[in-house]
Write a protein that holds these residues in place. Structure first.
Motif, PDB file in Angstrom:
ATOM      1  N   ILE A 292       4.273   2.889   9.618  1.00 41.65           N
ATOM      2  CA  ILE A 292       3.099   3.178   8.781  1.00 41.65           C
ATOM      3  C   ILE A 292       3.028   4.672   8.483  1.00 41.65           C
ATOM      4  O   ILE A 292       2.750   5.097   7.337  1.00 41.65           O
ATOM      5  CB  ILE A 292       1.814   2.697   9.488  1.00 41.65           C
ATOM      6  N   HIS A 293       3.319   5.478   9.506  1.00 36.14           N
ATOM      7  CA  HIS A 293       3.320   6.938   9.312  1.00 36.14           C
ATOM      8  C   HIS A 293       4.401   7.354   8.320  1.00 36.14           C
ATOM      9  O   HIS A 293       4.159   8.210   7.437  1.00 36.14           O
ATOM     10  CB  HIS A 293       3.539   7.621  10.663  1.00 36.14           C
ATOM     11  N   LEU A 294       5.581   6.737   8.393  1.00 33.23           N
ATOM     12  CA  LEU A 294       6.685   7.078   7.484  1.00 33.23           C
ATOM     13  C   LEU A 294       6.367   6.684   6.052  1.00 33.23           C
ATOM     14  O   LEU A 294       6.735   7.399   5.106  1.00 33.23           O
ATOM     15  CB  LEU A 294       7.974   6.393   7.946  1.00 33.23           C
ATOM     16  N   THR A 295       5.713   5.543   5.870  1.00 32.26           N
ATOM     17  CA  THR A 295       5.356   5.129   4.495  1.00 32.26           C
ATOM     18  C   THR A 295       4.356   6.100   3.867  1.00 32.26           C
ATOM     19  O   THR A 295       4.363   6.314   2.644  1.00 32.26           O
ATOM     20  CB  THR A 295       4.748   3.715   4.502  1.00 32.26           C
ATOM     21  N   GLN A 296       3.528   6.674   4.699  1.00 31.17           N
ATOM     22  CA  GLN A 296       2.542   7.623   4.186  1.00 31.17           C
ATOM     23  C   GLN A 296       3.161   8.981   3.893  1.00 31.17           C
ATOM     24  O   GLN A 296       2.722   9.689   2.986  1.00 31.17           O
ATOM     25  CB  GLN A 296       1.407   7.788   5.205  1.00 31.17           C
ATOM     26  N   VAL A 297       4.208   9.341   4.618  1.00 33.11           N
ATOM     27  CA  VAL A 297       4.826  10.668   4.454  1.00 33.11           C
ATOM     28  C   VAL A 297       5.885  10.649   3.362  1.00 33.11           C
ATOM     29  O   VAL A 297       5.899  11.499   2.458  1.00 33.11           O
ATOM     30  CB  VAL A 297       5.424  11.152   5.783  1.00 33.11           C
ATOM     31  N   HIS A 298       6.794   9.673   3.457  1.00 28.06           N
ATOM     32  CA  HIS A 298       7.942   9.674   2.530  1.00 28.06           C
ATOM     33  C   HIS A 298       7.774   8.737   1.342  1.00 28.06           C
ATOM     34  O   HIS A 298       8.349   8.974   0.285  1.00 28.06           O
ATOM     35  CB  HIS A 298       9.215   9.305   3.286  1.00 28.06           C
ATOM     36  N   GLU A 299       7.058   7.662   1.508  1.00 26.08           N
ATOM     37  CA  GLU A 299       6.835   6.678   0.449  1.00 26.08           C
ATOM     38  C   GLU A 299       8.133   6.118  -0.121  1.00 26.08           C
ATOM     39  O   GLU A 299       8.189   5.685  -1.266  1.00 26.08           O
ATOM     40  CB  GLU A 299       5.988   7.286  -0.678  1.00 26.08           C
ATOM     41  N   SER A 300       9.208   6.136   0.675  1.00 26.29           N
ATOM     42  CA  SER A 300      10.498   5.594   0.215  1.00 26.29           C
ATOM     43  C   SER A 300      10.513   4.077   0.317  1.00 26.29           C
ATOM     44  O   SER A 300      11.069   3.380  -0.539  1.00 26.29           O
ATOM     45  CB  SER A 300      11.646   6.176   1.046  1.00 26.29           C
ATOM     46  N   TYR A 301       9.938   3.551   1.376  1.00 24.79           N
ATOM     47  CA  TYR A 301       9.907   2.106   1.588  1.00 24.79           C
ATOM     48  C   TYR A 301       8.488   1.673   1.958  1.00 24.79           C
ATOM     49  O   TYR A 301       7.713   2.452   2.513  1.00 24.79           O
ATOM     50  CB  TYR A 301      10.869   1.694   2.715  1.00 24.79           C
ATOM     51  N   GLN A 302       8.218   0.402   1.689  1.00 16.82           N
ATOM     52  CA  GLN A 302       6.957  -0.201   2.109  1.00 16.82           C
ATOM     53  C   GLN A 302       7.059  -0.646   3.570  1.00 16.82           C
ATOM     54  O   GLN A 302       8.152  -0.759   4.137  1.00 16.82           O
ATOM     55  CB  GLN A 302       6.621  -1.396   1.212  1.00 16.82           C
ATOM     56  N   LEU A 303       5.913  -0.921   4.150  1.00 18.28           N
ATOM     57  CA  LEU A 303       5.904  -1.327   5.558  1.00 18.28           C
ATOM     58  C   LEU A 303       6.714  -2.598   5.775  1.00 18.28           C
ATOM     59  O   LEU A 303       7.481  -2.696   6.744  1.00 18.28           O
ATOM     60  CB  LEU A 303       4.448  -1.528   6.026  1.00 18.28           C
ATOM     61  N   TRP A 304       6.554  -3.584   4.883  1.00 17.60           N
ATOM     62  CA  TRP A 304       7.269  -4.851   5.060  1.00 17.60           C
ATOM     63  C   TRP A 304       8.779  -4.649   4.968  1.00 17.60           C
ATOM     64  O   TRP A 304       9.555  -5.389   5.586  1.00 17.60           O
ATOM     65  CB  TRP A 304       6.795  -5.881   4.026  1.00 17.60           C
ATOM     66  N   GLU A 305       9.239  -3.624   4.200  1.00 19.51           N
ATOM     67  CA  GLU A 305      10.671  -3.349   4.109  1.00 19.51           C
ATOM     68  C   GLU A 305      11.194  -2.755   5.421  1.00 19.51           C
ATOM     69  O   GLU A 305      12.314  -3.049   5.840  1.00 19.51           O
ATOM     70  CB  GLU A 305      10.936  -2.389   2.945  1.00 19.51           C
ATOM     71  N   TYR A 306      10.382  -1.905   6.037  1.00 17.05           N
ATOM     72  CA  TYR A 306      10.787  -1.345   7.331  1.00 17.05           C
ATOM     73  C   TYR A 306      10.912  -2.441   8.405  1.00 17.05           C
ATOM     74  O   TYR A 306      11.823  -2.417   9.233  1.00 17.05           O
ATOM     75  CB  TYR A 306       9.749  -0.314   7.802  1.00 17.05           C
ATOM     76  N   VAL A 307       9.987  -3.422   8.347  1.00 15.89           N
ATOM     77  CA  VAL A 307       9.907  -4.413   9.430  1.00 15.89           C
ATOM     78  C   VAL A 307      10.846  -5.589   9.193  1.00 15.89           C
ATOM     79  O   VAL A 307      11.513  -6.058  10.131  1.00 15.89           O
ATOM     80  CB  VAL A 307       8.452  -4.914   9.587  1.00 15.89           C
ATOM     81  N   PHE A 308      10.972  -6.077   7.934  1.00 19.79           N
ATOM     82  CA  PHE A 308      11.655  -7.352   7.702  1.00 19.79           C
ATOM     83  C   PHE A 308      12.948  -7.247   6.892  1.00 19.79           C
ATOM     84  O   PHE A 308      13.523  -8.273   6.537  1.00 19.79           O
ATOM     85  CB  PHE A 308      10.701  -8.317   6.968  1.00 19.79           C
ATOM     86  N   THR A 309      13.408  -6.042   6.569  1.00 13.49           N
ATOM     87  CA  THR A 309      14.657  -5.917   5.807  1.00 13.49           C
ATOM     88  C   THR A 309      15.568  -4.887   6.463  1.00 13.49           C
ATOM     89  O   THR A 309      15.160  -4.163   7.381  1.00 13.49           O
ATOM     90  CB  THR A 309      14.366  -5.461   4.351  1.00 13.49           C
ATOM     91  N   THR A 310      16.807  -4.837   5.956  1.00  9.90           N
ATOM     92  CA  THR A 310      17.789  -3.857   6.465  1.00  9.90           C
ATOM     93  C   THR A 310      17.901  -2.644   5.534  1.00  9.90           C
ATOM     94  O   THR A 310      18.764  -1.790   5.747  1.00  9.90           O
ATOM     95  CB  THR A 310      19.173  -4.529   6.579  1.00  9.90           C
ATOM     96  N   ARG A 311      17.050  -2.551   4.552  1.00 12.16           N
ATOM     97  CA  ARG A 311      17.161  -1.479   3.562  1.00 12.16           C
ATOM     98  C   ARG A 311      17.030  -0.080   4.162  1.00 12.16           C
ATOM     99  O   ARG A 311      17.787   0.826   3.782  1.00 12.16           O
ATOM    100  CB  ARG A 311      16.106  -1.663   2.460  1.00 12.16           C
ATOM    101  N   PRO A 312      16.109   0.147   5.070  1.00 10.53           N
ATOM    102  CA  PRO A 312      16.012   1.514   5.627  1.00 10.53           C
ATOM    103  C   PRO A 312      17.224   1.908   6.469  1.00 10.53           C
ATOM    104  O   PRO A 312      17.393   3.086   6.798  1.00 10.53           O
ATOM    105  CB  PRO A 312      14.739   1.467   6.477  1.00 10.53           C
ATOM    106  N   GLY A 313      18.069   0.935   6.830  1.00 12.61           N
ATOM    107  CA  GLY A 313      19.278   1.245   7.591  1.00 12.61           C
ATOM    108  C   GLY A 313      19.029   1.653   9.029  1.00 12.61           C
ATOM    109  O   GLY A 313      19.787   2.455   9.591  1.00 12.61           O
ATOM    110  N   ILE A 314      17.984   1.114   9.629  1.00 12.77           N
ATOM    111  CA  ILE A 314      17.653   1.454  11.020  1.00 12.77           C
ATOM    112  C   ILE A 314      18.456   0.544  11.950  1.00 12.77           C
ATOM    113  O   ILE A 314      18.400  -0.674  11.844  1.00 12.77           O
ATOM    114  CB  ILE A 314      16.148   1.282  11.284  1.00 12.77           C
ATOM    115  N   GLY A 315      19.208   1.135  12.859  1.00 12.82           N
ATOM    116  CA  GLY A 315      19.993   0.350  13.800  1.00 12.82           C
ATOM    117  C   GLY A 315      21.471   0.644  13.669  1.00 12.82           C
ATOM    118  O   GLY A 315      21.947   1.104  12.634  1.00 12.82           O
TER     119      GLY A 315
END
Length: 777
Positions: A292-315
């Protein structure tokens, strides 16, 4: 009572009366029966008649208070006179044999004890002849009083214990006691467990703080997530270690058992499981807040993208950390919920079993989810895999077959399994069993109830409490009914031949002071008990006619048990697989000096194996005089067994439950030496909780009669054992006080049964300084 206490008691009784009485402020007979909560209307009618002093067929508050004042505040003589009036049904001023028989019959029903009519006659005559001092054919008040005075425990608290609304509440102000967990005794008796938990907690806190500080630049939520993450690495690895049953069984035979709380592995497994749930929830929530903090700072991805997709490339595996994290959280929550007590104890063990198998997916996902988890997991994971492969290999080696089945009371299934030559175990060990005809892929743990010295077979006693255990019982019950209808003569012939064979083996073993109890027919074992009780001098094998004659003379309770068990006994040839054996805390029993074994209900199963093994080793020390029947036991201590005394306590709710192991206990009684230098080596204590206690007016006569007849026949009327079955629940304070006074060495208490009773017994053990061990899976 003091004046203040008496006033409060009067207010309490008045309130209780008003809750029972109708609008007329009177209690009629039906209301009295309901309030008294008696199973037999005889006592309700007798008490009602005595309470109703004016003969109005109802009881007023004044009449009730007068009667209660007599029962609670009255003298010993007043209470005895009331009891005499209960027994004097016709009001003639004396009790004749028929009146006494009527009362005893009602006592039996009230205590849920089933005895044949001839045994009831024996009980009546035993009590009547003892009380009728002048042989006048009736019992007077003075004679009843004199008889009761020979039973001091009856006079301690003479009241109507089943009528809770008649009893005064505990008016004594309870002293403020120090919480049990803060007492010195608790810390002394649980030192290993508490020290280990302190070290475990310290390690978690240390790792949490270190990793939080290492990620301080990422902000508070990332710091919290990383701190919980490293603790999850530790706990998800440690929980693997606690599942290494073979390694833990091996370690129990080493010095490590004196340092680490190996006997608490189940408790530690539960604690670590809850820790994993807590850390995973905190870890997940911290990451969500960080997203939630990252979506407010960078606005690159939505919260649902961070949680349910591989788009942010976390991992570290193609950005799958978030998705695998969500799945892991669901699986962990599911496992914890399905392993709760209300699921496992409510007949849904299969829910717990199958949901817990998802640990395989949890470990696989953890390796994908976390960069460093594999480094923690690799060593214990390899050992766990090896253990599993060894278990599969051992369980599939040498075909195991269920060769005999006994369907026992209360839906207990006794399985007799052909024992392979390589199968070695210790008394009290348990195994996992798989029976493909019941469920192809399910494995369930049960304690071995036979002794290691029994070479040919192993026993399992399975109580029907869930889906799998109920299917097992029904399978053999239905197959038995089909066998009776289809091949009645074939089954009868096979049973008769097997019985003849076991009779010959049994009588041979009697002549040569044979080995431990084996799976011989129960009727034969009880026949031998009858012969021993009669001091038969003949040691030659008897014919079938002789055996039947002896059985015919045996106690009726014994004959009834024998016939019931033989009817539900059958032979079979059913494939099964066994994984184990695995060790339990009871392995330490042979290192004890004074062992107290407490089994509640089917909790006797580990002690059945232990008692047989103990008596086998005891028999090795037993000496017999060649010129007479005198026998004694040498007091020798060795590395194999340091025991000097064993107290066995078995608590059952009803009479039928004693039938599970009555033949085994009978043989154990027979095995004991007549005289021993330090007193009796094995003492048995039987308790039947449904039976009313000796200080209850509705059971006084019955308990006195049972005591008198037991002394006369040298056997208990309820079980057929020499040990007298005690009514009600044990007074653990008195039981352990007696054990402490015997001074037979360090006392170790081993318990198997309900968790609620375990807490009570453990608290008493801490009070007396006894070591406590609880059997669990």
């Amino acid at each position: 009572m003091s004046l203040d206490e008496d006033t409060r008691w009067l207010e309490w009784v008045t309130k209780q009366f008003e809750s029972i009485a109708g609008e007329d402020k009177e209690i009629d007979l039906d209301e009295f029966k309901t309030a008294l909560k008696v199973k037999e209307s005889f006592f309700a009618e007798r008490f009602f008649a005595l309470f109703d002093s004016d003969g109005s067929n109802s009881i007023s508050l004044d009449e009730l208070l007068k009667a209660l004042n007599l029962l609670i505040h009255g003298s010993e003589s007043d209470k005895l006179h009331f009891l005499f009036q209960v027994y004097d049904v016709d009001g003639s001023g004396s009790i004749d044999p028929d009146e006494l028989r009527t009362v005893l019959k009602s006592c039996l029903r009230e205590s849920a004890i089933s005895l044949p009519e001839e045994k009831l006659d024996d009980l009546t005559l035993a009590l009547f002849e003892s009380a009728d001092k002048d042989n006048s054919g009736s019992i007077t008040f003075e004679e009843l009083k004199a008889e009761l005075e020979t039973f001091p425990e009856v006079m301690e608290n003479l009241t109507i214990s089943a009528a809770n609304w008649l009893k005064p509440p505990d008016l004594e102000q309870k002293r403020r006691q120090t919480p049990r967990y803060l007492t010195r005794a608790y810390w002394h008796n649980n030192s290993r467990k508490l020290l280990f938990l302190c070290l475990y907690s310290f390690l978690n806190v240390l790792l949490f703080i270190v990793y939080m500080l290492q990620h301080a630049a990422g902000g508070l939520w990332l710091m919290l997530a990383k701190g919980c993450g490293i603790c999850l690495d530790l706990n998800c690895t440690f929980i693997v270690v606690l599942m290494l049953r073979r390694c833990l069984t091996w370690l129990r035979a080493t010095w490590v058992v004196r340092v680490l709380p190996l006997d608490q592995n189940i408790l530690l497994h539960q604690i670590v499981g809850y820790a994993i749930l807590a850390f995973s929830v905190a870890h997940t929530m911290a990451h969500v807040m960080n997203f939630i903090h990252l979506t407010q700072v960078h606005e690159s991805y939505q919260l649902w993208e961070y949680v349910f997709t591989t788009r942010p490339g976390i991992g570290w595996v193609k950005g799958t950390a978030s998705i695998t994290g969500v799945v892991l959280q669901v699986l962990i929550c599911l496992m914890v919920v399905c392993s709760s007590t209300f699921v496992r104890r409510s007949g849904h063990f299969e829910v717990f079993y199958w949901s817990h198998l998802s640990y395989i997916w949890v470990w696989a996902l953890l390796i994908i989810h976390c960069t460093n988890f594999w480094k923690w997991f690799v060593a214990p994971g390899i050992i766990f895999l090896v253990e599993k492969l060894v278990g599969i290999a051992v369980s599939r080696m040498g075909g195991l077959y269920i060769v005999e089945v006994n369907l026992l009371p209360s839906k207990v299934t006794h399985l007799v399994i052909k024992r392979p030559p390589f199968f070695q175990f210790k008394p009290g060990d348990y195994v996992y069993i798989n029976i493909p005809v019941i469920a192809k892929y399910e494995w369930h743990p049960f304690t071995i109830s036979s002794a290691p010295e029994q070479q040919d077979t192993i026993w399992l006693h399975v109580r029907s409490m869930g889906q799998w255990t109920n299917r097992l019982f029904e399978y053999f019950r239905q197959s038995d009914s089909q066998a009776i209808s289809n091949k009645r003569l074939t089954a009868s012939l096979r049973n008769r031949r097997h019985q003849t064979q076991t009779q010959e083996e049994l009588f041979k073993s009697m002549s040569c002071n044979g080995a431990v109890a084996s799976n011989e027919d129960v009727a034969v074992e009880l026949t031998l008990y009858r012969m021993n009780g009669a001091r038969s001098t003949s040691q030659k094998p008897h014919t079938d006619q002789t055996v039947q004659a002896e059985l015919g003379d045996a106690p009726s309770a014994t004959r009834e048990i024998s016939s019931k068990l033989s009817e539900n006994h059958r032979y079979c040839d059913i494939k099964c697989y066994v994984d184990g054996p695995y060790g339990t805390p009871t392995r330490q029993i042979f290192a004890s000096e004074h062992a107290v074994l407490i089994g509640a209900g089917i909790g006797i199963t580990p002690f059945a194996s232990i008692l047989q093994s103990i008596m086998y080793r005891y028999r090795m020390r037993k000496q017999n005089c060649p010129n007479c029947n005198y026998s004694w036991c040498e007091t020798i201590k060795d590395n194999e067994m340091k025991l000097r005394k064993v107290d066995f306590i078995w608590i059952n709710r009803d009479q039928k439950s004693f039938e599970w192991f009555v033949s085994l206990l009978t043989k154990l009684e027979m095995d004991q030496a007549d005289e021993e230098p330090e007193g009796r080596f094995l003492e048995m204590h039987m308790y039947m909780t449904s039976a009313l206690s000796k200080n209850d007016m509705k059971a006084i006569g019955l308990q006195m009669a049972l005591d008198l007849l037991a002394k006369k026949e040298k056997r208990d009327s309820i079980t057929g054992l020499r040990t007298r079955t005690q009514p009600g629940r044990p007074d653990w304070g008195k039981v352990f006080q007696k054990v402490s006074e015997e001074k037979k060495g360090k006392v170790h208490v081993f318990y198997c049964g309900s968790p609620a009773l375990a807490k009570v017994i453990k608290a008493q053990c801490e009070h007396f300084g006894f070591n406590f061990y609880k059997e669990n899976f």
